[in-house]
Each structure stands twice: as structure tokens, then as C-alpha cells.
Design an enzyme around this catalytic site. Structure first.
Site, PDB file in Angstrom:
ATOM      1  N   HIS A   1      -2.358   5.759   6.457  1.00  0.00           N
ATOM      2  CA  HIS A   1      -1.112   6.023   6.387  1.00  0.00           C
ATOM      3  C   HIS A   1      -1.086   7.507   6.445  1.00  0.00           C
ATOM      4  CE1 HIS A   1       0.344   2.424   7.083  1.00  0.00           C
ATOM      5  NE2 HIS A   1       0.017   1.069   5.350  1.00  0.00           N
TER       6      HIS A   1
ATOM      7  N   CYS B   1       0.857  -1.267   0.000  1.00  0.00           N
ATOM      8  CA  CYS B   1       0.177  -0.154   0.201  1.00  0.00           C
ATOM      9  C   CYS B   1       1.013   0.930  -0.223  1.00  0.00           C
ATOM     10  CB  CYS B   1      -0.697   0.165   1.406  1.00  0.00           C
ATOM     11  SG  CYS B   1       0.042  -0.783   2.480  1.00  0.00           S
TER      12      CYS B   1
END
Ligand code: NAD
Length: 334
Positions: free
Chosen positions: A217, A141
């Protein structure tokens, strides 16, 4: 003829990829594997998805619960053209032998080493390199997020320094932490830079911290430029870049919480935010340095990449044909 797809590992990534496969008109979801008959297995059954035991050793669990499986992973491998391995990191490499034995192509995830596959993959950066391949690794990711924006400005990059502020766990994960600490990755530079280099030949160094959040994130990116670029140029480039969206703090996007709320407001399945979110106000150029901050929805940004990887492996479409098709099927905004 539709490509028959199986999913080995029906967890965070596996179930989202299964959903995405079911939205494609050139692919068919043949089945998924589970290690136990939990609520996810029952939900798959309700959705009409054939559930296979991840291996023979797990069969007694299903028998005990009276859950009827369609067979084991080996049976599923007999029926599919490609398997998406979304098992926990490192397990894919061990499964590869089985896939090879059954003559089935495989898409691996970012928890695997690059060496597991012939090519590491982010569609908009290197779709062509996966054409006709048997083993492709969709990168993590974080690497997908970095690659999407850096690929768009790659011609201007001299050197990239990026700091990754990583979510501690996914929302349904009660095992990982920390819950009240900031954990630096003492591996500096971190492995994320070299992972980007498996796709983009750029100079990049990264460091990483884990913080107590589950939503997304965040990356703070600084780029040393090798040719001039203005803030407005970067905004134009990112506005033109697929799977990258600009969000303004001035419109209420002051944290990852509002980005996830935005995905909820779109009625996205599992509040997926497939697109990388760049804060518009954070884009700034000072002399030869460009700064920007972006957020990555770790549970979903790699999902469209899995679909495009399958299309490339079976040469079903060219790069933009596949990206456009995937974007439309998942409601990706641009
Ligand atoms: P997960 O733990 O949510 O899901 C893994 C699934 O595999 C679970 O359902 C688990 O029960 C199942 N499983 C365990 N042992 C198995 C076995 N022997 N055979 C088949 N299935 C088995 O993990 P995840 O987060 O979906 O991660 C999967 C892969 O995707 C990893 O490589 C990870 O690094 C990568 N990835 C994860 C994220 C993320 O943020 N969650 C993002 C990008 C990439």
C-alpha cells in the site's frame, strides 16, 4: 516458562506470525489450524509444526488425503495459553466464544471490529494498554502504518488528511481485484481514520483507492501542524522512530518494486518488510502543513505487533524490552 501460542488460520498473516513466534525464546509455537490439507499444511508438517483441523467438520478432508492431524482447534485450545486468530476478517468475533469457553487469551487481527477486544494495539503507540489483557486486536496493516509515523509526531498534529492507495490483493490471492481499474472507496472519509483513533487521540480523515498491484500500500499524508516543525526535524524524528525507515529515491527507491527488492536483498523470509517505508524526499513542510509519502508491506508490518501484543498480555516485558527483543529476533533494522 514459555508462553504456549496457537495460531488459528494459517494464511498470509497466520504463517508469518507462526514463524515469528518460533523465533522468540519466551514463546513456544504449539500448533496451527488448517481447513484443508493443501501445500501449506504439508509445509507446516515438514517444519515440524503440529497441524490441527480448524474444526471437526474439516476432519474428513484430512482423513481422505491421509494427512495426520494432531486434533481439532478445540484440542489445540486445551494446550495453549494464547491463540492468535488470523482467520478471514469477521470470523474472529465468531470464534471468540470458543476461546472464552476454553479460558484462552486471544489476539485478533485488523479485519475484526475494534469491539472484539479490550484494546486495539500498535506496540510503539500503546503497548502499556495491553498489559495483562485477555483480548487484544492488532489493527490492520494500513492503520499500523499510519499509527507508527503519526504517533512519532503526535504532539505537533492539529489535523491529518491521508489518502490510502491500497493494493488490490496479496500476491497469492487470485480471487480479488481489480486487475485493470482504479476503484475508489466511496465511503468518504474512509474507515481508516476512525481506526487510527482507536489508538491515537488525533484528528484524522482519510480516503482510499484500490489499485491493481499486490506488493504494497502507499499513503499520501498531509498534516496541519499546531506548532512549528521543519523538514529536518521530521527527518530526525523518523530516523529515531522504531519500525520506520527512510528510503531515498536518489538511491534507486523509486517505487514499491524497489522496496520489495530491498527486502529480498536482505534475504528476509517471504520478502517481509516489517518496517514502514517513508520516502525521504517526500517529507516537506510548507508553512503549517507537513507532507510525506509512505509505503506499507501489508503482509508483514503487523507481524511484530502480534509478538509484542502477546508479551504485553502476559506481562513478559516492558514496552521497549519487548520491542527491542522482537526487532532483534526478526532482523528489523531499527
Ligand atoms: P488469509 O485468507 O490469507 O488467511 C486466512 C486463513 O484462515 C486461510 O488459511 C484460510 O484457509 C483460513 N480459514 C478459513 N476459514 C477458517 C476457519 N473456519 N477456521 C480457521 N481457519 C480458517 O487472510 P489474511 O490476509 O491472513 O487475513 C487474516 C486477518 O488478518 C484478517 O483479519 C485480515 O483483515 C488481517 N490482515 C490481513 C492483512 C493482509 O494484507 N493480508 C494485513 C493485516 C491484517
Amino acid at each position: 516458562m514459555k508462553v504456549k501460542v496457537g495460531i488459528n488460520g494459517y494464511g498470509t498473516i497466520g504463517k508469518r506470525v507462526a514463524y515469528a513466534v518460533s523465533k522468540q525464546d519466551d514463546m513456544k509455537l504449539t500448533g496451527v489450524t488448517k481447513t484443508k490439507p493443501d501445500f501449506e499444511a504439508y509445509r507446516a508438517g515438514e517444519l515440524g509444526i503440529p497441524v490441527y483441523a480448524a474444526s471437526e467438520e474439516f476432519l474428513p478432508r484430512f482423513e481422505k488425503a491421509g494427512f495426520e492431524v494432531a486434533g481439532t482447534l478445540e484440542d489445540l485450545l486445551e494446550k495453549v495459553d494464547v491463540i492468535v486468530d488470523a482467520t478471514p476478517g469477521g470470523m474472529g468475533a465468531r470464534n471468540k466464544e470458543l476461546y472464552e469457553a476454553h479460558g484462552v487469551k486471544a489476539v485478533f487481527q485488523g479485519g475484526e471490529k475494534a469491539s472484539v477486544a479490550e484494546v486495539s494495539f500498535v506496540a510503539q503507540a500503546n503497548y502499556e494498554s495491553a498489559l495483562g489483557k485477555d483480548y487484544v486486536r492488532v489493527v490492520s496493516c494500513n492503520t499500523t502504518g499510519l499509527t507508527r509515523t503519526l504517533n512519532a509526531i503526535k504532539d505537533y498534529i492539529d489535523y491529518v488528511y491521508a489518502v490510502m492507495i491500497r493494493r488490490a490483493a496479496d500476491p497469492n490471492d487470485i480471487r480479488r481485484g481489480p486487475v485493470n481499474a482504479i476503484k475508489p472507496s466511496v465511503e468518504v472519509p474512509s474507515h481508516h481514520g476512525p481506526d487510527v483513533q482507536t489508538i491515537l487521540p488525533i484528528n484524522i480523515e482519510t480516503s482510499a483507492f484500490i489499485v491493481p498491484t499486490t506488493l504494497m500500500h502507499v499513503h499520501s499524508v498531509m498534516v496541519e501542524l499546531r506548532k512549528p516543525l521543519t523538514r529536518e526535524d521530521v527527518i530526525d524524528i523518523f530516523e529515531d522512530t522504531t519500525r520506520v525507515l527512510l528510503f531515498e529515491e536518489g538511491r534507486g527507491f523509486s517505487s514499491t518494486a524497489q522496496l520489495i527488492e530491498f527486502a529480498r536483498d536482505l534475504h528476509r523470509e517471504w520478502n517481509n518488510l516489517y518496517e514502514i517505508a517513508v520516502w525521504k524526499e517526500s517529507i516537506n513542510v510548507r508553512g503549517k502543513r507537513l507532507f510525506y509519502i509512505q509505503a506499507v508491506h501489508q503482509e508483514s508490518d503487523v507481524v511484530p505487533e502480534n509478538i509484542d501484543a502477546i508479551r504485553a498480555m502476559f506481562e513478559l516485558a516492558d514496552k521497549w524490552g519487548s520491542i527491542r527483543k522482537t526487532n532483534k529476533s526478526l532482523g528489523i533494522l531499527k
